[in-house]
Design an enzyme around this catalytic site. Structure first.
Site, PDB file in Angstrom:
ATOM      1  N   CYS A   3       0.858  -1.177   0.000  1.00  0.00           N
ATOM      2  CA  CYS A   3       0.000   0.000   0.000  1.00  0.00           C
ATOM      3  C   CYS A   3       0.897   1.231   0.000  1.00  0.00           C
ATOM      4  CB  CYS A   3      -0.898  -0.031   1.234  1.00  0.00           C
ATOM      5  SG  CYS A   3      -1.694   1.543   1.585  1.00  0.00           S
ATOM      6  N   ASP A  29      -0.477  16.206  -1.659  1.00  0.00           N
ATOM      7  CA  ASP A  29      -0.837  15.284  -2.741  1.00  0.00           C
ATOM      8  C   ASP A  29       0.185  15.426  -3.875  1.00  0.00           C
ATOM      9  OD1 ASP A  29      -3.790  13.847  -3.655  1.00  0.00           O
ATOM     10  OD2 ASP A  29      -2.311  14.267  -5.224  1.00  0.00           O
ATOM     11  N   HIS A  45      -3.438   1.031   8.709  1.00  0.00           N
ATOM     12  CA  HIS A  45      -4.116   0.790   7.438  1.00  0.00           C
ATOM     13  C   HIS A  45      -5.595   0.497   7.653  1.00  0.00           C
ATOM     14  CE1 HIS A  45      -4.428  -0.246   3.161  1.00  0.00           C
ATOM     15  NE2 HIS A  45      -5.423  -1.002   3.610  1.00  0.00           N
ATOM     16  N   ASN A  82     -13.141   9.946  -0.708  1.00  0.00           N
ATOM     17  CA  ASN A  82     -13.761   9.028  -1.659  1.00  0.00           C
ATOM     18  C   ASN A  82     -13.742   7.628  -1.064  1.00  0.00           C
ATOM     19  OD1 ASN A  82     -13.966  11.156  -3.543  1.00  0.00           O
ATOM     20  ND2 ASN A  82     -11.873  10.794  -4.246  1.00  0.00           N
ATOM     21  N   GLY A  88     -14.598   7.139  -6.900  1.00  0.00           N
ATOM     22  CA  GLY A  88     -13.328   7.701  -7.372  1.00  0.00           C
ATOM     23  C   GLY A  88     -12.135   7.347  -6.505  1.00  0.00           C
ATOM     24  N   HIS A  95      -8.166   8.117   3.324  1.00  0.00           N
ATOM     25  CA  HIS A  95      -7.539   9.442   3.302  1.00  0.00           C
ATOM     26  C   HIS A  95      -8.597  10.514   3.152  1.00  0.00           C
ATOM     27  CE1 HIS A  95      -7.544   7.802  -0.811  1.00  0.00           C
ATOM     28  NE2 HIS A  95      -7.739   9.041  -1.229  1.00  0.00           N
ATOM     29  N   HIS A  97      -9.016  14.228   1.697  1.00  0.00           N
ATOM     30  CA  HIS A  97      -8.432  15.305   0.897  1.00  0.00           C
ATOM     31  C   HIS A  97      -8.755  16.626   1.591  1.00  0.00           C
ATOM     32  CE1 HIS A  97      -7.870  12.904  -2.923  1.00  0.00           C
ATOM     33  NE2 HIS A  97      -8.815  12.170  -2.361  1.00  0.00           N
TER      34      HIS A  97
HETATM   35  P1  5GP Z   1      -8.357   8.953  -4.299  1.00  0.00           P
HETATM   36  O1  5GP Z   1      -8.673   9.044  -5.777  1.00  0.00           O
HETATM   37  O2  5GP Z   1      -8.033   7.549  -3.871  1.00  0.00           O
HETATM   38  O3  5GP Z   1      -9.407   9.605  -3.435  1.00  0.00           O
HETATM   39  O4  5GP Z   1      -7.082   9.859  -4.079  1.00  0.00           O
HETATM   40  C1  5GP Z   1      -5.787   9.361  -4.099  1.00  0.00           C
HETATM   41  C2  5GP Z   1      -4.864  10.554  -4.120  1.00  0.00           C
HETATM   42  O5  5GP Z   1      -3.578  10.107  -3.789  1.00  0.00           O
HETATM   43  C3  5GP Z   1      -4.778  11.232  -5.475  1.00  0.00           C
HETATM   44  O6  5GP Z   1      -5.132  12.613  -5.344  1.00  0.00           O
HETATM   45  C4  5GP Z   1      -3.310  11.041  -5.883  1.00  0.00           C
HETATM   46  O7  5GP Z   1      -2.787  12.153  -6.556  1.00  0.00           O
HETATM   47  C5  5GP Z   1      -2.633  10.817  -4.542  1.00  0.00           C
HETATM   48  N1  5GP Z   1      -1.442   9.972  -4.601  1.00  0.00           N
HETATM   49  C6  5GP Z   1      -1.309   8.756  -5.228  1.00  0.00           C
HETATM   50  N2  5GP Z   1      -0.085   8.252  -5.030  1.00  0.00           N
HETATM   51  C7  5GP Z   1       0.579   9.155  -4.263  1.00  0.00           C
HETATM   52  C8  5GP Z   1       1.914   9.192  -3.726  1.00  0.00           C
HETATM   53  O8  5GP Z   1       2.733   8.283  -3.917  1.00  0.00           O
HETATM   54  N3  5GP Z   1       2.251  10.283  -2.995  1.00  0.00           N
HETATM   55  C9  5GP Z   1       1.359  11.306  -2.748  1.00  0.00           C
HETATM   56  N4  5GP Z   1       1.805  12.340  -2.015  1.00  0.00           N
HETATM   57  N5  5GP Z   1       0.100  11.303  -3.241  1.00  0.00           N
HETATM   58  C10 5GP Z   1      -0.276  10.245  -3.982  1.00  0.00           C
HETATM   59 ZN    ZN Z   2      -2.087   1.332   3.775  1.00  0.00          ZN
END
Ligand code: 5GP
Ligand code: ZN
Length: 109
Positions: A3, A29, A45, A82, A88, A95, A97
């Protein structure tokens, strides 16, 4: 299954950390959707909000939002989480945002 956010918590992947305590971590992000776009995660996790969140951790997440925005120096912000592929979610580690730094539309979708 590996993960990406667990790897960030362990320090195996780099992140621009804004706030951290024993329960949660907030970092920028990698692909920001707003001038300020930070992700707040539990260190433990948890897949998403469909999973049981212990009350102490739920409190730490809410408190973590406040500490994170204080560090960022923002007053007005939007939070989004999300939960599930259809909503999404792409990273299956819970997490929140935190989005700020521009005028947000009243509509959330
Ligand atoms: P989700 O679509 O799952 O709600 O959001 C996942 C977020 O994680 C996205 O905005 C994506 O840009 C961010 N993200 C994915 N991989 C990484 C990473 O390795 N480092 C950071 N800082 N953000 C990540
Ligand atoms: Zn995790």
């Amino acid at each position: 299954m590996s993960c990406v956010f667990c790897e960030i918590v362990k320090g195996n992947l780099p992140a621009k950390v804004v706030y951290e305590d024993g329960h949660v971590m907030a970092f920028h992000d990698i692909n920001p959707q707003a001038p300020v776009h930070v992700l707040l995660i539990p260190k433990k996790h948890i897949t998403n909000l469909a999973e049981e969140v212990p009350v102490e951790l739920a409190h730490a997440l809410i408190r973590g939002i406040r500490h994170t925005v204080e560090r960022l120096g923002v007053k007005d912000y939007r939070i989004v989480s999300n939960s599930g592929k259809g909503a999404g979610q792409e990273v299956f580690h819970l997490h929140i945002h935190i989005l700020a730094g521009k005028e947000m539309p009243a509509s959330t979708v």
